[in-house]
Design an enzyme around this catalytic site. Structure first.
Site, PDB file in Angstrom:
ATOM      1  N   GLU A 166      25.045  25.815  78.006  1.00  0.00           N
ATOM      2  CA  GLU A 166      25.504  26.657  76.460  1.00  0.00           C
ATOM      3  C   GLU A 166      27.120  26.767  76.720  1.00  0.00           C
ATOM      4  O   GLU A 166      27.595  28.122  77.070  1.00  0.00           O
ATOM      5  CB  GLU A 166      24.800  28.109  76.176  1.00  0.00           C
ATOM      6  CG  GLU A 166      24.571  27.763  74.692  1.00  0.00           C
ATOM      7  CD  GLU A 166      25.645  28.470  74.112  1.00  0.00           C
ATOM      8  OE1 GLU A 166      27.064  27.387  73.728  1.00  0.00           O
ATOM      9  OE2 GLU A 166      25.398  29.496  73.817  1.00  0.00           O
TER      10      GLU A 166
ATOM     11  N   CYS B 210      30.520  30.892  70.160  1.00  0.00           N
ATOM     12  CA  CYS B 210      30.169  29.187  70.224  1.00  0.00           C
ATOM     13  C   CYS B 210      30.687  29.236  68.922  1.00  0.00           C
ATOM     14  O   CYS B 210      30.784  27.966  69.643  1.00  0.00           O
ATOM     15  CB  CYS B 210      29.501  29.191  71.589  1.00  0.00           C
ATOM     16  SG  CYS B 210      27.907  30.310  71.185  1.00  0.00           S
TER      17      CYS B 210
HETATM   18  P1  NDP Z   1      34.485  31.970  81.888  1.00  0.00           P
HETATM   19  O1  NDP Z   1      32.891  30.176  81.931  1.00  0.00           O
HETATM   20  O2  NDP Z   1      35.018  31.656  82.878  1.00  0.00           O
HETATM   21  O3  NDP Z   1      32.318  33.334  81.888  1.00  0.00           O
HETATM   22  C1  NDP Z   1      31.494  32.734  81.506  1.00  0.00           C
HETATM   23  C2  NDP Z   1      30.569  33.820  83.048  1.00  0.00           C
HETATM   24  O4  NDP Z   1      30.809  32.442  84.036  1.00  0.00           O
HETATM   25  C3  NDP Z   1      31.282  34.956  83.913  1.00  0.00           C
HETATM   26  O5  NDP Z   1      30.065  35.782  84.382  1.00  0.00           O
HETATM   27  C4  NDP Z   1      31.994  34.308  84.898  1.00  0.00           C
HETATM   28  O6  NDP Z   1      32.724  35.726  85.661  1.00  0.00           O
HETATM   29  C5  NDP Z   1      30.619  33.088  84.954  1.00  0.00           C
HETATM   30  N1  NDP Z   1      31.522  32.087  86.079  1.00  0.00           N
HETATM   31  C6  NDP Z   1      33.166  31.537  85.784  1.00  0.00           C
HETATM   32  N2  NDP Z   1      33.424  30.951  86.579  1.00  0.00           N
HETATM   33  C7  NDP Z   1      32.810  30.958  87.277  1.00  0.00           C
HETATM   34  C8  NDP Z   1      32.356  29.635  88.680  1.00  0.00           C
HETATM   35  N3  NDP Z   1      33.269  29.029  89.146  1.00  0.00           N
HETATM   36  N4  NDP Z   1      31.362  29.402  89.127  1.00  0.00           N
HETATM   37  C9  NDP Z   1      30.604  30.637  88.576  1.00  0.00           C
HETATM   38  N5  NDP Z   1      30.621  31.390  87.715  1.00  0.00           N
HETATM   39  C10 NDP Z   1      31.272  31.769  86.644  1.00  0.00           C
HETATM   40  O7  NDP Z   1      34.666  32.731  80.638  1.00  0.00           O
HETATM   41  P2  NDP Z   1      35.374  32.970  79.839  1.00  0.00           P
HETATM   42  O8  NDP Z   1      35.911  34.501  80.113  1.00  0.00           O
HETATM   43  O9  NDP Z   1      36.976  33.024  81.475  1.00  0.00           O
HETATM   44  O10 NDP Z   1      36.710  33.090  79.315  1.00  0.00           O
HETATM   45  C11 NDP Z   1      37.537  31.436  78.879  1.00  0.00           C
HETATM   46  C12 NDP Z   1      36.683  30.462  78.241  1.00  0.00           C
HETATM   47  O11 NDP Z   1      35.815  30.328  77.778  1.00  0.00           O
HETATM   48  C13 NDP Z   1      36.734  30.760  76.707  1.00  0.00           C
HETATM   49  O12 NDP Z   1      38.355  31.378  76.168  1.00  0.00           O
HETATM   50  C14 NDP Z   1      35.519  30.305  75.836  1.00  0.00           C
HETATM   51  O13 NDP Z   1      36.632  29.179  75.197  1.00  0.00           O
HETATM   52  C15 NDP Z   1      34.628  30.061  76.646  1.00  0.00           C
HETATM   53  N6  NDP Z   1      33.449  30.807  76.526  1.00  0.00           N
HETATM   54  C16 NDP Z   1      32.784  30.469  75.577  1.00  0.00           C
HETATM   55  C17 NDP Z   1      31.559  31.315  75.353  1.00  0.00           C
HETATM   56  C18 NDP Z   1      30.193  30.353  74.629  1.00  0.00           C
HETATM   57  O14 NDP Z   1      29.839  31.522  74.261  1.00  0.00           O
HETATM   58  N7  NDP Z   1      29.977  29.297  74.733  1.00  0.00           N
HETATM   59  C19 NDP Z   1      31.303  32.920  76.105  1.00  0.00           C
HETATM   60  C20 NDP Z   1      32.450  33.146  76.763  1.00  0.00           C
HETATM   61  C21 NDP Z   1      33.229  32.365  76.758  1.00  0.00           C
HETATM   62  P3  NDP Z   1      33.647  36.349  85.768  1.00  0.00           P
HETATM   63  O15 NDP Z   1      33.455  36.737  83.878  1.00  0.00           O
HETATM   64  O16 NDP Z   1      33.401  37.176  86.809  1.00  0.00           O
HETATM   65  O17 NDP Z   1      34.699  35.039  85.450  1.00  0.00           O
END
Ligand code: NDP
Length: 453
Positions: A227, A261
Protein backbone atom coordinates in the site's frame (compact mmCIF):
# COMPACT_ATOMS: atom_id res chain seq x y z
CA UNK A 1 18.99 3.44 19.39
CA UNK A 2 15.89 5.07 17.95
CA UNK A 3 16.33 8.81 18.47
CA UNK A 4 12.94 10.52 18.58
CA UNK A 5 11.99 14.19 18.44
CA UNK A 6 8.64 15.77 19.21
CA UNK A 7 7.98 17.66 15.95
CA UNK A 8 5.66 20.12 17.69
CA UNK A 9 8.44 21.47 19.92
CA UNK A 10 11.75 20.14 18.62
CA UNK A 11 12.33 18.53 22.02
CA UNK A 12 14.14 15.20 22.18
CA UNK A 13 12.08 12.29 23.46
CA UNK A 14 13.64 9.41 25.36
CA UNK A 15 15.56 7.17 22.90
CA UNK A 16 14.30 3.61 22.45
CA UNK A 17 16.84 0.77 22.22
CA UNK A 18 17.04 -1.41 19.12
CA UNK A 19 16.68 -5.17 19.35
CA UNK A 20 19.88 -7.13 18.72
CA UNK A 21 20.16 -10.21 16.49
CA UNK A 22 19.58 -12.60 19.39
CA UNK A 23 16.35 -10.84 20.37
CA UNK A 24 15.11 -10.92 16.77
CA UNK A 25 15.93 -14.62 16.56
CA UNK A 26 14.02 -15.28 19.79
CA UNK A 27 11.02 -13.35 18.44
CA UNK A 28 11.02 -15.35 15.21
CA UNK A 29 11.19 -18.62 17.16
CA UNK A 30 8.28 -17.47 19.36
CA UNK A 31 6.25 -16.47 16.29
CA UNK A 32 6.85 -19.86 14.72
CA UNK A 33 5.92 -21.75 17.89
CA UNK A 34 2.84 -19.63 18.53
CA UNK A 35 1.60 -20.09 14.98
CA UNK A 36 1.61 -23.88 15.45
CA UNK A 37 -0.89 -23.40 18.30
CA UNK A 38 -2.85 -20.41 17.01
CA UNK A 39 -3.57 -21.88 13.57
CA UNK A 40 -5.96 -24.39 15.14
CA UNK A 41 -7.38 -22.10 17.85
CA UNK A 42 -11.17 -21.95 18.16
CA UNK A 43 -12.83 -19.13 16.26
CA UNK A 44 -14.52 -18.09 19.53
CA UNK A 45 -11.12 -17.60 21.12
CA UNK A 46 -10.04 -15.34 18.24
CA UNK A 47 -13.24 -13.27 18.23
CA UNK A 48 -13.14 -12.90 22.03
CA UNK A 49 -9.57 -11.60 21.84
CA UNK A 50 -10.50 -9.13 19.09
CA UNK A 51 -13.49 -7.92 21.11
CA UNK A 52 -11.26 -7.38 24.17
CA UNK A 53 -8.81 -5.45 22.00
CA UNK A 54 -11.67 -3.27 20.77
CA UNK A 55 -12.71 -2.55 24.36
CA UNK A 56 -9.14 -1.86 25.48
CA UNK A 57 -8.42 0.54 22.63
CA UNK A 58 -11.63 2.39 23.46
CA UNK A 59 -10.85 2.48 27.19
CA UNK A 60 -7.25 3.66 26.71
CA UNK A 61 -7.73 5.95 23.73
CA UNK A 62 -6.44 9.11 25.42
CA UNK A 63 -3.22 7.47 26.63
CA UNK A 64 -2.57 5.80 23.29
CA UNK A 65 -3.39 8.95 21.35
CA UNK A 66 -0.91 11.03 23.34
CA UNK A 67 1.94 8.66 22.47
CA UNK A 68 1.24 9.12 18.73
CA UNK A 69 0.81 12.89 18.94
CA UNK A 70 4.09 13.31 20.83
CA UNK A 71 5.98 11.20 18.31
CA UNK A 72 4.60 12.38 14.98
CA UNK A 73 2.65 15.56 15.67
CA UNK A 74 -0.91 14.84 14.53
CA UNK A 75 -3.58 16.66 16.51
CA UNK A 76 -4.63 14.88 19.69
CA UNK A 77 -8.25 14.86 18.57
CA UNK A 78 -7.29 13.10 15.32
CA UNK A 79 -5.11 10.62 17.24
CA UNK A 80 -8.11 9.81 19.44
CA UNK A 81 -10.31 9.37 16.36
CA UNK A 82 -7.66 7.05 14.90
CA UNK A 83 -7.63 4.87 18.03
CA UNK A 84 -11.45 4.77 17.99
CA UNK A 85 -11.31 3.63 14.38
CA UNK A 86 -8.96 0.82 15.43
CA UNK A 87 -11.49 -0.25 18.08
CA UNK A 88 -14.15 -0.35 15.33
CA UNK A 89 -11.90 -2.51 13.12
CA UNK A 90 -11.27 -5.01 15.94
CA UNK A 91 -15.03 -5.20 16.53
CA UNK A 92 -15.73 -5.58 12.82
CA UNK A 93 -13.49 -8.64 12.57
CA UNK A 94 -14.79 -9.98 15.91
CA UNK A 95 -18.32 -9.81 14.51
CA UNK A 96 -17.81 -10.84 10.88
CA UNK A 97 -14.56 -12.85 11.01
CA UNK A 98 -16.25 -16.26 11.35
CA UNK A 99 -18.43 -15.65 8.28
CA UNK A 100 -15.36 -14.50 6.29
CA UNK A 101 -13.81 -17.90 7.10
CA UNK A 102 -16.80 -20.02 6.11
CA UNK A 103 -16.06 -22.67 3.55
CA UNK A 104 -17.95 -22.63 0.27
CA UNK A 105 -19.01 -25.33 -2.18
CA UNK A 106 -18.01 -25.35 -5.84
CA UNK A 107 -19.68 -27.27 -8.64
CA UNK A 108 -17.15 -29.53 -10.37
CA UNK A 109 -17.61 -32.03 -13.19
CA UNK A 110 -17.02 -35.07 -10.97
CA UNK A 111 -17.91 -35.40 -7.30
CA UNK A 112 -17.96 -32.36 -5.04
CA UNK A 113 -15.50 -29.65 -4.08
CA UNK A 114 -15.23 -27.07 -1.39
CA UNK A 115 -12.97 -24.14 -0.63
CA UNK A 116 -11.49 -23.72 2.84
CA UNK A 117 -9.60 -20.73 4.20
CA UNK A 118 -6.48 -21.74 6.12
CA UNK A 119 -3.88 -19.49 7.78
CA UNK A 120 -0.40 -19.11 6.34
CA UNK A 121 1.99 -18.42 9.22
CA UNK A 122 3.99 -15.50 10.61
CA UNK A 123 3.54 -12.38 8.45
CA UNK A 124 5.84 -9.35 8.64
CA UNK A 125 4.20 -5.90 8.57
CA UNK A 126 6.46 -2.96 7.64
CA UNK A 127 4.48 0.11 8.62
CA UNK A 128 4.68 3.92 8.39
CA UNK A 129 4.31 6.73 10.89
CA UNK A 130 1.38 8.66 9.36
CA UNK A 131 -1.49 6.66 10.94
CA UNK A 132 0.72 4.72 13.33
CA UNK A 133 -2.12 2.76 14.99
CA UNK A 134 -4.57 2.39 12.12
CA UNK A 135 -2.09 1.20 9.50
CA UNK A 136 -0.98 -1.58 11.85
CA UNK A 137 -4.42 -2.54 13.13
CA UNK A 138 -5.85 -2.95 9.67
CA UNK A 139 -3.24 -5.66 9.22
CA UNK A 140 -3.33 -7.01 12.76
CA UNK A 141 -7.07 -7.54 13.29
CA UNK A 142 -7.64 -9.72 10.19
CA UNK A 143 -4.33 -11.55 10.80
CA UNK A 144 -5.42 -12.58 14.29
CA UNK A 145 -8.83 -13.67 12.97
CA UNK A 146 -7.24 -15.65 10.14
CA UNK A 147 -5.10 -17.68 12.56
CA UNK A 148 -1.84 -16.05 11.45
CA UNK A 149 0.68 -14.39 13.73
CA UNK A 150 2.16 -10.92 13.18
CA UNK A 151 5.62 -9.35 13.37
CA UNK A 152 5.77 -5.57 13.24
CA UNK A 153 8.61 -3.42 11.89
CA UNK A 154 7.27 0.05 12.59
CA UNK A 155 8.69 3.37 11.39
CA UNK A 156 11.71 4.58 13.35
CA UNK A 157 9.92 7.71 14.56
CA UNK A 158 6.90 5.84 15.99
CA UNK A 159 8.62 3.21 18.12
CA UNK A 160 6.60 4.31 21.16
CA UNK A 161 3.38 3.46 19.31
CA UNK A 162 4.95 0.16 18.19
CA UNK A 163 5.65 -0.83 21.79
CA UNK A 164 2.14 0.25 22.86
CA UNK A 165 0.54 -1.93 20.16
CA UNK A 166 2.41 -5.05 21.33
CA UNK A 167 1.59 -4.20 24.95
CA UNK A 168 -2.15 -3.95 24.14
CA UNK A 169 -2.20 -7.43 22.59
CA UNK A 170 -0.56 -8.83 25.74
CA UNK A 171 -2.96 -6.93 27.97
CA UNK A 172 -5.93 -8.31 26.04
CA UNK A 173 -4.64 -11.84 26.78
CA UNK A 174 -3.12 -12.62 23.37
CA UNK A 175 -0.66 -15.52 23.54
CA UNK A 176 3.02 -14.73 23.72
CA UNK A 177 4.28 -14.53 20.15
CA UNK A 178 0.91 -13.72 18.55
CA UNK A 179 1.86 -10.15 17.71
CA UNK A 180 5.41 -8.97 18.37
CA UNK A 181 7.14 -5.69 17.83
CA UNK A 182 10.56 -6.00 16.21
CA UNK A 183 12.35 -2.82 17.24
CA UNK A 184 14.71 -2.89 14.26
CA UNK A 185 15.84 -0.41 11.63
CA UNK A 186 15.14 -0.81 7.94
CA UNK A 187 18.61 -2.27 7.28
CA UNK A 188 17.66 -5.33 9.34
CA UNK A 189 14.42 -6.05 7.46
CA UNK A 190 15.88 -8.08 4.57
CA UNK A 191 17.14 -10.75 6.94
CA UNK A 192 13.71 -11.09 8.56
CA UNK A 193 11.94 -11.35 5.20
CA UNK A 194 14.45 -13.96 4.05
CA UNK A 195 13.94 -16.09 7.16
CA UNK A 196 12.09 -19.31 6.30
CA UNK A 197 9.75 -18.89 9.26
CA UNK A 198 8.30 -15.67 7.79
CA UNK A 199 5.78 -16.52 5.07
CA UNK A 200 4.70 -13.15 3.66
CA UNK A 201 5.11 -9.37 3.95
CA UNK A 202 2.79 -6.39 3.91
CA UNK A 203 4.18 -2.86 3.60
CA UNK A 204 2.58 0.55 3.76
CA UNK A 205 4.84 3.44 2.88
CA UNK A 206 6.84 4.89 0.02
CA UNK A 207 7.47 3.46 -3.40
CA UNK A 208 11.19 3.10 -2.60
CA UNK A 209 10.62 1.05 0.55
CA UNK A 210 7.92 -0.98 -1.25
CA UNK A 211 10.15 -1.96 -4.12
CA UNK A 212 13.07 -2.90 -1.81
CA UNK A 213 10.87 -5.10 0.35
CA UNK A 214 9.12 -6.66 -2.66
CA UNK A 215 12.50 -7.40 -4.26
CA UNK A 216 13.70 -9.32 -1.21
CA UNK A 217 10.39 -11.14 -0.84
CA UNK A 218 10.38 -11.91 -4.57
CA UNK A 219 13.77 -13.60 -4.35
CA UNK A 220 12.22 -15.95 -1.80
CA UNK A 221 8.90 -16.16 -3.72
CA UNK A 222 6.95 -14.78 -0.78
CA UNK A 223 3.63 -13.02 -1.15
CA UNK A 224 3.60 -9.23 -0.74
CA UNK A 225 0.82 -6.70 -0.26
CA UNK A 226 1.90 -3.13 -0.95
CA UNK A 227 0.00 0.00 0.00
CA UNK A 228 2.13 2.83 -1.34
CA UNK A 229 1.73 6.48 -2.13
CA UNK A 230 -0.82 8.40 -4.12
CA UNK A 231 -1.53 11.80 -5.60
CA UNK A 232 -5.28 11.55 -5.61
CA UNK A 233 -7.40 13.71 -7.91
CA UNK A 234 -10.34 15.61 -6.40
CA UNK A 235 -12.54 16.46 -9.40
CA UNK A 236 -15.30 19.05 -9.34
CA UNK A 237 -17.85 19.27 -12.18
CA UNK A 238 -20.46 22.02 -12.79
CA UNK A 239 -23.40 20.08 -11.31
CA UNK A 240 -21.63 19.61 -7.96
CA UNK A 241 -22.56 21.27 -4.68
CA UNK A 242 -19.66 23.72 -4.79
CA UNK A 243 -19.90 24.83 -1.14
CA UNK A 244 -19.67 21.26 0.07
CA UNK A 245 -16.99 20.33 -2.47
CA UNK A 246 -14.79 23.28 -1.45
CA UNK A 247 -15.28 22.53 2.25
CA UNK A 248 -14.39 18.85 1.89
CA UNK A 249 -11.50 19.65 -0.46
CA UNK A 250 -9.87 21.58 2.39
CA UNK A 251 -10.28 18.67 4.81
CA UNK A 252 -9.18 16.18 2.17
CA UNK A 253 -5.95 18.11 1.62
CA UNK A 254 -4.99 19.12 5.16
CA UNK A 255 -6.05 16.04 7.15
CA UNK A 256 -3.10 14.66 9.08
CA UNK A 257 -1.16 17.78 7.95
CA UNK A 258 -1.43 16.53 4.38
CA UNK A 259 0.35 13.29 5.23
CA UNK A 260 -2.17 10.68 4.13
CA UNK A 261 -1.80 8.46 1.10
CA UNK A 262 -5.44 9.22 0.23
CA UNK A 263 -5.39 12.96 0.75
CA UNK A 264 -6.99 14.81 -2.17
CA UNK A 265 -3.78 16.30 -3.56
CA UNK A 266 -4.72 17.55 -7.03
CA UNK A 267 -7.91 19.60 -7.27
CA UNK A 268 -9.18 19.37 -10.86
CA UNK A 269 -12.03 21.78 -11.48
CA UNK A 270 -14.27 22.40 -14.50
CA UNK A 271 -13.84 25.90 -15.94
CA UNK A 272 -17.58 26.71 -15.50
CA UNK A 273 -17.21 26.55 -11.71
CA UNK A 274 -13.46 27.14 -11.37
CA UNK A 275 -13.63 30.73 -10.08
CA UNK A 276 -16.39 29.99 -7.58
CA UNK A 277 -14.64 26.86 -6.31
CA UNK A 278 -11.22 28.53 -6.17
CA UNK A 279 -12.54 31.47 -4.11
CA UNK A 280 -14.19 29.18 -1.56
CA UNK A 281 -11.28 26.73 -1.49
CA UNK A 282 -8.75 29.54 -0.98
CA UNK A 283 -10.82 30.96 1.90
CA UNK A 284 -11.02 27.53 3.50
CA UNK A 285 -7.30 26.82 3.15
CA UNK A 286 -6.34 30.25 4.48
CA UNK A 287 -8.53 29.65 7.55
CA UNK A 288 -6.72 26.41 8.49
CA UNK A 289 -5.09 26.91 11.87
CA UNK A 290 -1.68 25.26 12.18
CA UNK A 291 -0.41 24.97 15.73
CA UNK A 292 0.01 22.98 18.93
CA UNK A 293 -1.47 19.53 18.24
CA UNK A 294 -2.49 19.14 21.90
CA UNK A 295 -4.75 22.18 21.60
CA UNK A 296 -8.36 21.35 20.74
CA UNK A 297 -8.70 24.46 18.55
CA UNK A 298 -5.87 23.42 16.19
CA UNK A 299 -6.80 22.13 12.73
CA UNK A 300 -3.37 20.91 11.77
CA UNK A 301 -0.27 19.96 13.76
CA UNK A 302 3.33 20.10 12.52
CA UNK A 303 4.73 17.83 9.84
CA UNK A 304 5.85 14.49 11.30
CA UNK A 305 9.50 15.55 11.32
CA UNK A 306 11.78 18.38 10.29
CA UNK A 307 13.05 16.16 7.46
CA UNK A 308 9.50 15.69 6.18
CA UNK A 309 9.00 19.46 6.18
CA UNK A 310 12.27 19.94 4.28
CA UNK A 311 11.07 17.42 1.68
CA UNK A 312 7.83 19.35 1.13
CA UNK A 313 9.64 22.71 0.97
CA UNK A 314 12.06 21.29 -1.57
CA UNK A 315 9.14 20.06 -3.72
CA UNK A 316 7.49 23.46 -3.39
CA UNK A 317 10.68 25.09 -4.62
CA UNK A 318 10.89 22.76 -7.62
CA UNK A 319 7.21 23.39 -8.44
CA UNK A 320 7.85 27.13 -8.53
CA UNK A 321 11.02 26.73 -10.58
CA UNK A 322 8.97 24.66 -13.05
CA UNK A 323 6.59 27.62 -13.43
CA UNK A 324 3.85 27.08 -10.80
CA UNK A 325 2.50 29.97 -8.72
CA UNK A 326 2.25 29.62 -4.96
CA UNK A 327 -0.95 31.58 -4.26
CA UNK A 328 -0.36 31.60 -0.50
CA UNK A 329 0.86 29.39 2.37
CA UNK A 330 3.72 26.92 2.53
CA UNK A 331 5.34 29.07 5.23
CA UNK A 332 7.14 28.03 8.37
CA UNK A 333 5.61 29.33 11.61
CA UNK A 334 7.66 31.39 14.02
CA UNK A 335 8.02 28.38 16.31
CA UNK A 336 10.60 25.69 17.14
CA UNK A 337 8.22 23.03 15.72
CA UNK A 338 8.09 21.58 12.18
CA UNK A 339 5.05 23.63 11.15
CA UNK A 340 4.02 24.61 7.65
CA UNK A 341 0.93 26.61 6.72
CA UNK A 342 -1.66 25.27 4.25
CA UNK A 343 -1.02 26.49 0.71
CA UNK A 344 -2.26 26.28 -2.87
CA UNK A 345 -0.31 26.07 -6.13
CA UNK A 346 -1.84 27.09 -9.45
CA UNK A 347 -0.39 26.94 -12.94
CA UNK A 348 1.54 23.74 -12.22
CA UNK A 349 2.94 22.56 -15.59
CA UNK A 350 1.23 19.24 -16.16
CA UNK A 351 4.24 17.56 -17.70
CA UNK A 352 6.77 18.61 -15.01
CA UNK A 353 8.23 15.64 -13.12
CA UNK A 354 7.48 17.28 -9.78
CA UNK A 355 3.78 17.58 -10.71
CA UNK A 356 3.61 13.79 -10.77
CA UNK A 357 5.15 13.28 -7.33
CA UNK A 358 3.29 12.69 -4.09
CA UNK A 359 3.38 15.85 -1.95
CA UNK A 360 3.13 14.64 1.65
CA UNK A 361 2.25 17.98 3.24
CA UNK A 362 -0.58 20.56 3.27
CA UNK A 363 -0.03 22.00 -0.23
CA UNK A 364 -2.74 21.57 -2.87
CA UNK A 365 -2.36 21.77 -6.65
CA UNK A 366 -5.31 23.41 -8.40
CA UNK A 367 -5.99 22.73 -12.10
CA UNK A 368 -8.61 24.07 -14.53
CA UNK A 369 -10.14 21.72 -17.15
CA UNK A 370 -12.75 22.25 -19.87
CA UNK A 371 -14.53 18.90 -19.94
CA UNK A 372 -14.76 15.45 -18.41
CA UNK A 373 -12.28 13.91 -20.86
CA UNK A 374 -9.63 16.40 -19.90
CA UNK A 375 -10.43 15.84 -16.20
CA UNK A 376 -10.00 12.07 -16.54
CA UNK A 377 -6.84 12.37 -18.64
CA UNK A 378 -5.27 14.67 -16.06
CA UNK A 379 -6.47 12.50 -13.16
CA UNK A 380 -4.74 9.48 -14.71
CA UNK A 381 -1.58 11.28 -15.82
CA UNK A 382 0.51 10.21 -12.82
CA UNK A 383 2.30 6.97 -11.97
CA UNK A 384 0.01 6.43 -8.95
CA UNK A 385 -3.52 5.04 -8.79
CA UNK A 386 -4.68 4.93 -5.20
CA UNK A 387 -7.86 6.92 -4.57
CA UNK A 388 -10.00 9.64 -6.11
CA UNK A 389 -12.94 11.84 -5.21
CA UNK A 390 -15.41 13.05 -7.84
CA UNK A 391 -18.10 15.69 -7.44
CA UNK A 392 -21.03 15.65 -9.86
CA UNK A 393 -24.76 14.99 -9.71
CA UNK A 394 -24.83 13.76 -13.32
CA UNK A 395 -25.25 9.96 -13.42
CA UNK A 396 -23.42 9.57 -16.73
CA UNK A 397 -20.45 11.52 -15.45
CA UNK A 398 -20.39 9.40 -12.30
CA UNK A 399 -20.31 6.26 -14.44
CA UNK A 400 -17.43 7.65 -16.54
CA UNK A 401 -15.41 8.43 -13.40
CA UNK A 402 -16.07 5.05 -11.82
CA UNK A 403 -15.09 3.24 -15.01
CA UNK A 404 -12.24 5.38 -16.30
CA UNK A 405 -10.26 6.69 -13.36
CA UNK A 406 -7.32 4.33 -12.94
CA UNK A 407 -7.42 4.05 -9.16
CA UNK A 408 -8.28 1.45 -6.55
CA UNK A 409 -10.98 3.66 -5.02
CA UNK A 410 -13.38 6.38 -6.20
CA UNK A 411 -15.57 8.34 -3.76
CA UNK A 412 -18.61 10.12 -5.23
CA UNK A 413 -19.65 13.48 -3.76
CA UNK A 414 -17.53 12.92 -0.66
CA UNK A 415 -13.88 12.88 0.23
CA UNK A 416 -12.31 9.44 0.27
CA UNK A 417 -11.77 7.67 3.56
CA UNK A 418 -11.06 4.09 4.57
CA UNK A 419 -13.58 1.95 6.40
CA UNK A 420 -13.18 -1.58 7.85
CA UNK A 421 -15.94 -3.04 5.63
CA UNK A 422 -14.60 -2.05 2.18
CA UNK A 423 -11.41 -3.06 0.35
CA UNK A 424 -8.57 -0.55 0.42
CA UNK A 425 -5.64 -0.43 -2.01
CA UNK A 426 -4.41 0.83 -5.34
CA UNK A 427 -3.16 0.14 -8.83
CA UNK A 428 -0.02 1.26 -10.72
CA UNK A 429 2.75 2.51 -8.38
CA UNK A 430 0.28 2.75 -5.51
CA UNK A 431 0.81 -0.96 -4.98
CA UNK A 432 -1.12 -4.16 -5.19
CA UNK A 433 -3.33 -6.32 -3.04
CA UNK A 434 -6.11 -5.11 -0.78
CA UNK A 435 -6.58 -4.51 2.90
CA UNK A 436 -9.75 -4.62 5.02
CA UNK A 437 -13.03 -6.51 4.70
CA UNK A 438 -12.80 -10.23 3.86
CA UNK A 439 -10.49 -9.35 0.95
CA UNK A 440 -7.73 -8.05 3.23
CA UNK A 441 -7.98 -11.11 5.43
CA UNK A 442 -7.87 -13.53 2.50
CA UNK A 443 -4.66 -11.95 1.10
CA UNK A 444 -2.66 -13.85 3.70
CA UNK A 445 -4.58 -17.12 3.67
CA UNK A 446 -4.34 -20.41 1.86
CA UNK A 447 -7.50 -20.82 -0.22
CA UNK A 448 -7.50 -24.60 -0.21
CA UNK A 449 -9.51 -26.60 -2.73
CA UNK A 450 -10.80 -29.89 -1.29
CA UNK A 451 -12.03 -32.41 -3.85
CA UNK A 452 -14.38 -35.09 -2.57
CA UNK A 453 -15.46 -38.25 -4.34
P1 NDP B 1 9.16 4.97 4.17
O1 NDP B 1 8.44 4.31 3.08
O2 NDP B 1 10.64 5.08 4.06
O3 NDP B 1 8.83 4.22 5.54
C1 NDP B 1 7.76 3.30 5.71
C2 NDP B 1 8.27 2.07 6.45
O4 NDP B 1 9.21 1.37 5.63
C3 NDP B 1 9.03 2.40 7.73
O5 NDP B 1 8.80 1.39 8.68
C4 NDP B 1 10.48 2.37 7.27
O6 NDP B 1 11.37 2.18 8.33
C5 NDP B 1 10.44 1.21 6.32
N1 NDP B 1 11.51 1.19 5.33
C6 NDP B 1 12.04 2.24 4.66
N2 NDP B 1 12.98 1.81 3.79
C7 NDP B 1 13.05 0.47 3.92
C8 NDP B 1 13.85 -0.54 3.31
N3 NDP B 1 14.76 -0.26 2.38
N4 NDP B 1 13.65 -1.83 3.69
C9 NDP B 1 12.74 -2.12 4.61
N5 NDP B 1 11.96 -1.22 5.24
C10 NDP B 1 12.11 0.07 4.89
O7 NDP B 1 8.53 6.38 4.41
P2 NDP B 1 9.25 7.73 4.92
O8 NDP B 1 8.98 7.87 6.33
O9 NDP B 1 10.68 7.80 4.53
O10 NDP B 1 8.44 8.80 4.06
C11 NDP B 1 8.87 9.12 2.76
C12 NDP B 1 7.70 9.31 1.82
O11 NDP B 1 6.97 8.10 1.71
C13 NDP B 1 6.66 10.33 2.25
O12 NDP B 1 7.04 11.61 1.93
C14 NDP B 1 5.45 9.86 1.50
O13 NDP B 1 5.50 10.35 0.19
C15 NDP B 1 5.61 8.36 1.49
N6 NDP B 1 4.82 7.69 2.54
C16 NDP B 1 3.62 7.19 2.18
C17 NDP B 1 2.82 6.60 3.14
C18 NDP B 1 1.52 6.05 2.79
O14 NDP B 1 0.65 5.95 3.65
N7 NDP B 1 1.34 5.62 1.57
C19 NDP B 1 3.22 6.54 4.55
C20 NDP B 1 4.53 7.10 4.81
C21 NDP B 1 5.27 7.65 3.83
P3 NDP B 1 12.23 3.43 8.92
O15 NDP B 1 11.25 4.40 9.45
O16 NDP B 1 13.04 2.79 9.99
O17 NDP B 1 13.03 3.95 7.77
Amino acid sequence: MFERTNPASGEKLEPIPEMDDAAVEAALARADATFRQWRTSALDERTALLARLGDLFEAEKERLAEIATREMGKTLKSSIAEVEKCAAAFRHYAKHGPEFLEQSDVVVSKGAARIRWLPLGPVLAVMPWNFPYWQVVRFMAPAIMAGNVGLLKHASITQGVAAALAEMVKKAGGPDGLFQNLAIKSGAVDKVISDDRVVAVTLTGSEGAGSKVAETAGRKLKKVVLELGGSDPFIVMPSADIDEAAKQAVTARIQNTGQSCICGKRMIVHSDVYDEFAAKFFDGMKAVKAGDPMDDGTDMGPLSSFEQRDTVLEQLDRMQKAGATLEFGGEKLDSPGAYLTAGVLTGVPRDADVAKEEVFGPIAMLFRVDDIDEAITLANDIPYGLGSSVWTSDAQEQERFERDIAAGMTAVNQMLSSTPEAPFGGVKLSGHGRELGPWGMHEFMNMKTVLMP
